[in-house]
Design an enzyme around this catalytic site. Structure first.
Site, PDB file in Angstrom:
ATOM      1  N   HIS A   1      25.698  29.523 -17.159  1.00 16.04           N
ATOM      2  CA  HIS A   1      25.282  28.395 -18.394  1.00 16.04           C
ATOM      3  C   HIS A   1      26.312  27.396 -18.512  1.00 16.04           C
ATOM      4  O   HIS A   1      26.125  26.277 -18.721  1.00 16.04           O
ATOM      5  CB  HIS A   1      24.287  29.460 -18.705  1.00 16.04           C
ATOM      6  CG  HIS A   1      24.209  28.409 -20.324  1.00 16.04           C
ATOM      7  ND1 HIS A   1      22.340  28.075 -20.081  1.00 16.04           N
ATOM      8  CD2 HIS A   1      24.559  28.367 -21.216  1.00 16.04           C
ATOM      9  CE1 HIS A   1      22.621  27.354 -20.893  1.00 16.04           C
ATOM     10  NE2 HIS A   1      23.616  27.033 -22.104  1.00 16.04           N
ATOM     11  N   GLU A   2      27.622  28.460 -18.962  1.00 18.23           N
ATOM     12  CA  GLU A   2      28.369  27.182 -19.383  1.00 18.23           C
ATOM     13  C   GLU A   2      29.091  26.434 -17.990  1.00 18.23           C
ATOM     14  O   GLU A   2      29.696  25.456 -18.416  1.00 18.23           O
ATOM     15  CB  GLU A   2      29.252  28.211 -20.129  1.00 18.23           C
ATOM     16  CG  GLU A   2      29.050  29.234 -21.050  1.00 18.23           C
ATOM     17  CD  GLU A   2      28.544  28.465 -22.475  1.00 18.23           C
ATOM     18  OE1 GLU A   2      28.605  27.128 -22.457  1.00 18.23           O
ATOM     19  OE2 GLU A   2      27.411  29.066 -22.930  1.00 18.23           O
TER      20      GLU A   2
ATOM     21  N   HIS B   1      27.521  23.121 -18.162  1.00 14.94           N
ATOM     22  CA  HIS B   1      27.357  22.286 -19.492  1.00 14.94           C
ATOM     23  C   HIS B   1      28.948  21.931 -18.635  1.00 14.94           C
ATOM     24  O   HIS B   1      29.088  20.855 -18.764  1.00 14.94           O
ATOM     25  CB  HIS B   1      28.414  23.628 -20.798  1.00 14.94           C
ATOM     26  CG  HIS B   1      26.590  23.291 -21.606  1.00 14.94           C
ATOM     27  ND1 HIS B   1      25.882  22.339 -21.476  1.00 14.94           N
ATOM     28  CD2 HIS B   1      26.143  24.924 -21.569  1.00 14.94           C
ATOM     29  CE1 HIS B   1      24.993  23.202 -22.494  1.00 14.94           C
ATOM     30  NE2 HIS B   1      24.606  24.115 -22.374  1.00 14.94           N
TER      31      HIS B   1
ATOM     32  N   GLU C   1      21.731  20.544 -22.222  1.00 14.95           N
ATOM     33  CA  GLU C   1      21.573  21.892 -21.668  1.00 14.95           C
ATOM     34  C   GLU C   1      20.717  21.667 -20.269  1.00 14.95           C
ATOM     35  O   GLU C   1      19.932  22.885 -19.672  1.00 14.95           O
ATOM     36  CB  GLU C   1      20.120  21.932 -23.226  1.00 14.95           C
ATOM     37  CG  GLU C   1      19.584  23.350 -23.064  1.00 14.95           C
ATOM     38  CD  GLU C   1      20.964  24.859 -23.103  1.00 14.95           C
ATOM     39  OE1 GLU C   1      21.733  23.990 -23.747  1.00 14.95           O
ATOM     40  OE2 GLU C   1      20.912  25.785 -23.479  1.00 14.95           O
TER      41      GLU C   1
HETATM   42 ZN    ZN Z   1      24.086  25.652 -23.267  1.00 17.65          ZN
END
Ligand code: ZN
Length: 513
Positions: free
Chosen positions: A278-279, A282, A308
């Site tokens: 997830h990170e 980003h 996101e």
């Molecule tokens: Zn996030």
């Protein structure tokens, strides 16, 4: 023309000063979460508050306004020609975007009186402590008085900021430019009408063991594995690092310096992986922003929702896909001599277990959006004055029952679970679901452009997807508003239908519906 160039150079210098301060603030925050000793808390808070004040002072100064006006005036005389010439060479014009965004930032900053900004930050700092205690005590009543104060301040803020349609739009716009209740209502309603029955149907289908892959792994090995994982997806370690912190996050401390944090659990080898992916999503976005434009809108991410969408795309659509695990499990077994005896198909299903639960941050990708829609519906009515803060606990529980079929035993697992309202972040929640909707829409467009994309995942090939994202999203910075960016990248305005088809396809298959 020379005059025009000079006024832009002068103005860019002022923008750069502000971004240097913001980089210093980001470094302070990062250190605070990763290394800082506990006792340093107060001193650090003062440093951050001083630097934030300084950045705000520079942005709202006479000098800034004068330079902005001069650049704007010169732009209206010559700048369009410069941008048009650039575009005739196939390069898109830059200055219009820089000036437009700087103007928006300036206007927003001066619309809020200094005393008001200070009051909000004072009340929210106090509210954070109260929220922590109320949550521990499982007692919404303790949080209620300060929450009422914050809601009052936020309503006041909408008056300062101005809005079209309903007042909540002013708050939405702070996180997702152009988002309005008029646009979100139909998107979210369509999604909710699809999700509620889907969750019920899945609940009645066969069970999958969510703990199938829960195997212990030493922290040293996990760190190695997570770094390898991020690298595989394209994270550039020469321009970033991964560390551990209690709450995973991603931040950029300046050009070519993107930091990821993740959270390890020795008893669960794959726990950190999903949050690292997830990170990393980003971070790939941050690393894909053009560094030469650092400090201007052209070097910044578009919005929370688009940010996101990048993390969700990598985490859920790629990182929870069958082909991804066909590759990764074999790789872990071979390179690390770990997780032997697991098979990728069962692991894939296990990682995609759908189960209604109370806590948003732990929810699977099907039920997750119902948690967000619930908060959106509540906060929009709260700001409008149609729901009172006193009734939040019961409104919350009623909606949980209706949408997810589960009801919290107390408020710590209900209305008190998220930090956002204590921080005054009204209008933020919807960007989580927008991110999911965008992610599926982007992914479909990427798949159309890149035949054999998912086959490539089975061989550990992710570069073509990253290149597509760089080309269609990252490199533009803030040049286009979120809606416009989605339209350009996918050929259509934001829609719920891609995400709905994605879930339908994936979960009918997993649960045999
Ligand atoms: Zn996030």
């Amino acid at each position: 023309m020379g005059q025009y160039g000079r006024s832009m150079t002068k103005f860019r210098k002022l923008l750069a000063e502000i971004s240097q301060i913001n980089s210093a603030i980001a470094a302070c925050h990062w250190d605070m979460e990763v290394y800082m000793p506990e006792a340093a808390n107060e001193g650090r808070a003062r440093t951050i508050s001083y630097l934030s004040g300084l950045a705000h002072e520079k942005l709202t100064s006479e000098k800034f306004l004068k330079a902005l006006r001069a650049a704007e005036e010169n732009f209206s005389k010559y700048g369009q020609i410069v941008d048009a010439v650039a575009e005739s060479f196939g390069v898109q014009g830059n200055d219009e975007c820089v000036l437009k965004n700087a103007r928006q930032d300036y206007d927003k900053a001066v619309k809020l009186p200094k005393e008001f900004v200070e009051e909000v930050s004072r009340v929210c700092a106090e509210a954070h402590q109260i929220w922590v205690k109320a949550k521990e005590a499982r007692d919404f009543g303790r949080f209620l008085p300060v929450l009422k104060k914050i809601v009052g301040l936020k309503r006041q803020e909408t008056g300062y900021l101005g809005f079209e349609g309903v007042s909540y739009n002013a708050l939405l716009d702070c996180y997702e430019v152009g988002a309005t209740v008029e646009k979100l209502d139909p998107l979210f309603a369509e999604l909710r009408l699809f999700l509620v029955p889907l969750v019920k149907r899945i609940g009645g289908a066969g069970t999958i063991d969510p703990n199938y892959a829960k195997k212990s792994m030493s922290l040293r090995m996990q760190t190695k594995l997570n770094e390898l994982m991020a690298k595989l997806l394209g994270f550039d370690f020469k321009a970033g690092r991964i560390d551990a912190s209690a709450h995973p996050f991603t931040t950029s401390l300046g050009p070519d310096d993107t930091r990821i944090t993740t959270r390890y659990d020795e008893a669960d080898a794959l726990y950190a992986i999903m949050s690292t992916i997830h990170e990393t999503g980003h971070a790939l976005y941050e690393q894909g922003l053009p560094t030469e434009h650092y400090g201007t809108a052209l070097g910044e991410a578009v919005s929370m929702g688009i940010h996101e969408s990048q993390s969700r795309l990598w985490e859920n659509i790629v990182g929870r896909s069958r082909s991804f695990w066909q590759y990764l499990l074999k790789h872990i077994q071979k390179e690390f001599d770990l997780l032997r005896g697991l098979d990728s198909e069962t692991l894939y299903k296990s990682l995609n277990t759908v189960r209604p639960s109370l806590i948003r941050t732990e929810a699977d990708e099907v039920t997750y959006n119902l948690h967000v829609i619930l908060r959106y519906e509540i906060e929009k009515e709260l700001i409008a004055g149609n729901v009172q803060a006193e009734d939040l606990s019961s409104v919350w529980n009623e909606k949980m029952r209706e949408y997810l079929g589960v009801v919290p035993a107390d408020d710590s697992e209900g209305v008190l679970q998220d930090v956002h309202w204590s921080a005054g972040y009204f209008g933020y929640f919807p960007t989580y679901t927008l991110g999911n909707l965008y992610s599926a829409q982007f992914y479909e467009a990427a798949k159309r452009a890149l035949p054999g994309l998912e086959e490539g995942f089975k061989r550990g090939e992710f570069a073509s997807l990253l290149v597509w994202l760089r080309e269609n999203i990252h490199k533009h910075g803030k040049r286009y508003a979120p809606e416009e960016l989605v339209r350009r990248a996918t050929g259509e305005p934001p829609s719920a239908s891609y995400f709905i088809s994605y879930l339908k396809r994936k979960y009918s298959d997993i649960y045999g519906l």
